[in-house]
Design an enzyme around this catalytic site. Structure first.
Site, PDB file in Angstrom:
ATOM      1  N   ARG A 102      -7.115  16.504  18.175  1.00  0.00           N
ATOM      2  CA  ARG A 102      -7.072  16.104  16.760  1.00  0.00           C
ATOM      3  C   ARG A 102      -6.219  14.866  16.546  1.00  0.00           C
ATOM      4  O   ARG A 102      -6.590  13.981  15.762  1.00  0.00           O
ATOM      5  CB  ARG A 102      -6.563  17.275  15.905  1.00  0.00           C
ATOM      6  CG  ARG A 102      -6.484  17.018  14.400  1.00  0.00           C
ATOM      7  CD  ARG A 102      -7.702  16.301  13.842  1.00  0.00           C
ATOM      8  NE  ARG A 102      -8.962  16.917  14.201  1.00  0.00           N
ATOM      9  CZ  ARG A 102     -10.135  16.307  14.085  1.00  0.00           C
ATOM     10  NH1 ARG A 102     -10.204  15.057  13.656  1.00  0.00           N
ATOM     11  NH2 ARG A 102     -11.237  16.930  14.414  1.00  0.00           N
ATOM     12  N   LYS A 137       1.774  -1.871   2.994  1.00  0.00           N
ATOM     13  CA  LYS A 137       0.996  -0.820   2.316  1.00  0.00           C
ATOM     14  C   LYS A 137       0.252   0.015   3.356  1.00  0.00           C
ATOM     15  O   LYS A 137      -0.969  -0.020   3.474  1.00  0.00           O
ATOM     16  CB  LYS A 137       0.036  -1.452   1.313  1.00  0.00           C
ATOM     17  CG  LYS A 137       0.759  -2.184   0.182  1.00  0.00           C
ATOM     18  CD  LYS A 137      -0.203  -2.877  -0.752  1.00  0.00           C
ATOM     19  CE  LYS A 137       0.546  -3.647  -1.836  1.00  0.00           C
ATOM     20  NZ  LYS A 137      -0.369  -4.386  -2.744  1.00  0.00           N
ATOM     21  N   LYS A 169      10.654 -10.933  -3.722  1.00  0.00           N
ATOM     22  CA  LYS A 169       9.522 -10.835  -4.641  1.00  0.00           C
ATOM     23  C   LYS A 169      10.026 -10.948  -6.078  1.00  0.00           C
ATOM     24  O   LYS A 169      11.209 -11.152  -6.341  1.00  0.00           O
ATOM     25  CB  LYS A 169       8.769  -9.531  -4.384  1.00  0.00           C
ATOM     26  CG  LYS A 169       8.287  -9.411  -2.924  1.00  0.00           C
ATOM     27  CD  LYS A 169       7.288  -8.313  -2.741  1.00  0.00           C
ATOM     28  CE  LYS A 169       5.935  -8.722  -3.265  1.00  0.00           C
ATOM     29  NZ  LYS A 169       4.896  -7.692  -3.004  1.00  0.00           N
ATOM     30  N   GLU A 202       8.368 -15.197  -3.256  1.00  0.00           N
ATOM     31  CA  GLU A 202       7.164 -15.070  -4.070  1.00  0.00           C
ATOM     32  C   GLU A 202       7.252 -15.972  -5.295  1.00  0.00           C
ATOM     33  O   GLU A 202       8.298 -16.067  -5.938  1.00  0.00           O
ATOM     34  CB  GLU A 202       6.982 -13.621  -4.516  1.00  0.00           C
ATOM     35  CG  GLU A 202       5.777 -13.412  -5.423  1.00  0.00           C
ATOM     36  CD  GLU A 202       5.651 -11.981  -5.915  1.00  0.00           C
ATOM     37  OE1 GLU A 202       5.596 -11.773  -7.150  1.00  0.00           O
ATOM     38  OE2 GLU A 202       5.628 -11.066  -5.077  1.00  0.00           O
ATOM     39  N   ASP A 224       1.324 -15.816  -5.304  1.00  0.00           N
ATOM     40  CA  ASP A 224       0.847 -14.482  -5.675  1.00  0.00           C
ATOM     41  C   ASP A 224       0.007 -14.481  -6.957  1.00  0.00           C
ATOM     42  O   ASP A 224       0.442 -14.960  -8.004  1.00  0.00           O
ATOM     43  CB  ASP A 224       2.041 -13.541  -5.862  1.00  0.00           C
ATOM     44  CG  ASP A 224       1.624 -12.097  -5.988  1.00  0.00           C
ATOM     45  OD1 ASP A 224       0.829 -11.639  -5.149  1.00  0.00           O
ATOM     46  OD2 ASP A 224       2.088 -11.430  -6.923  1.00  0.00           O
TER      47      ASP A 224
END
Length: 285
Positions: A102, A137, A169, A202, A224
């Site tokens: 698995r 992410k 950011k 950013e 961005d």
């Protein structure tokens, strides 16, 4: 990026934790009906076209579970595969094969999906000088494998985590009192703590691009959520002063247009957060 040694440690932790989670005190299904001495053989069967990834990782899993398992590999990581292909054979203790099954499948299915999506983005950028980047992410606890899959698919890795690169950011800049202050404070912090980390900033608009350019020592500017026209203007403003990166809801239909604006990199969270596992199975022979 982190060192190869640290990356290997991350992989080892993934395997150790996944086996702990899945096997616990024992695979009672196998223990109940398969003798300890039973020997078996299984094949990794491709059931969907794509880019295969996770072959080397699967070998690590099998070795962790049982060093005596033998793997015969027919298809290597990064290869285009089609339904019906056999990637490898694994032979040895039947109980060991089932114990590892698995984790091998879960990992390879996801890694192959990521590699396939990444490769599609890379092909869309063919003929440009723009490279595809992943992001943070990722699936908690599985980041090393997902970033590995991006590389297998032909993409590049962004920073691994919060500790191997500075990335200021919008929230960092706002909390710090503005872009210029955020940069100044960051440089002072790095110097004080003897840290050699690249700095990415950013920008939300062209005015912020111009403000960033007043400071030196910037590795890359993150452009961005800009439209095409403003992205081109930003690239012209930045010139050769530092590298450029576009991000923000860039998809298969827009990625080439952003690349044609002249950016060095395009980062996409979709490479890792919006994929459907590739269909693979491990079948007894």
């Amino acid at each position: 990026m982190i060192s190869d040694i640290q990356f290997q440690k991350e992989l080892d932790l993934i395997i150790e934790n996944a086996i702990r989670e899945d096997v616990g005190p024992g695979d009672y299904s196998s223990l109940a009906c398969i003798p300890d001495s039973a020997q078996g053989k299984a094949k990794l069967l491709v059931k969907e076209d794509g880019i295969i990834a996770g072959v080397v990782f699967a070998k690590m899993v099998f070795k962790y579970v049982d060093a005596n398992l033998e793997i015969e590999t027919f298809i290597e990581d990064g290869t285009q595969v089609k339904k019906g292909d056999i990637v490898f054979h694994v032979s040895g203790s039947s109980q060991s094969i089932l114990k590892a099954e698995r984790l091998v499948l879960n990992s390879m299915q996801r890694m192959s999906a990521i590699a396939t999506k990444t490769n599609k983005y890379v092909q869309l950028l063919e003929g440009t000088n723009t490279k595809v980047l992943d992001t943070r992410k990722t699936t908690p606890g599985f980041r090393a494998c997902e970033k590995w899959a991006v590389k297998i698919g032909g993409g590049e890795n962004h920073r691994f985590a919060l500790y191997d690169m500075i990335m200021l950011k919008d929230n960092h800049n706002d909390f710090a009192g503005g872009i210029t202050l955020a940069i100044a404070k960051t440089k002072a912090y790095l110097k004080k703590n003897n840290l050699d980390l690249k700095i990415i900033i950013e920008a939300r608009n062209l005015d912020e691009i111009q403000e960033i350019l007043k400071s030196d020592g910037i590795y890359r500017i993150l452009i961005d959520n800009f439209n095409f026209e403003d992205t081109r203007k930003a690239v012209e403003l930045i010139g050769s002063k530092c590298l450029t990166e576009s991000s923000g809801n860039i998809n298969e239909s827009t990625i080439r247009s952003y690349a044609e604006c002249g950016v060095d990199y395009i980062s996409s969270g979709a490479l890792t957060h919006s994929v459907y596992n590739m269909d693979l199975s491990l079948k007894a022979i």
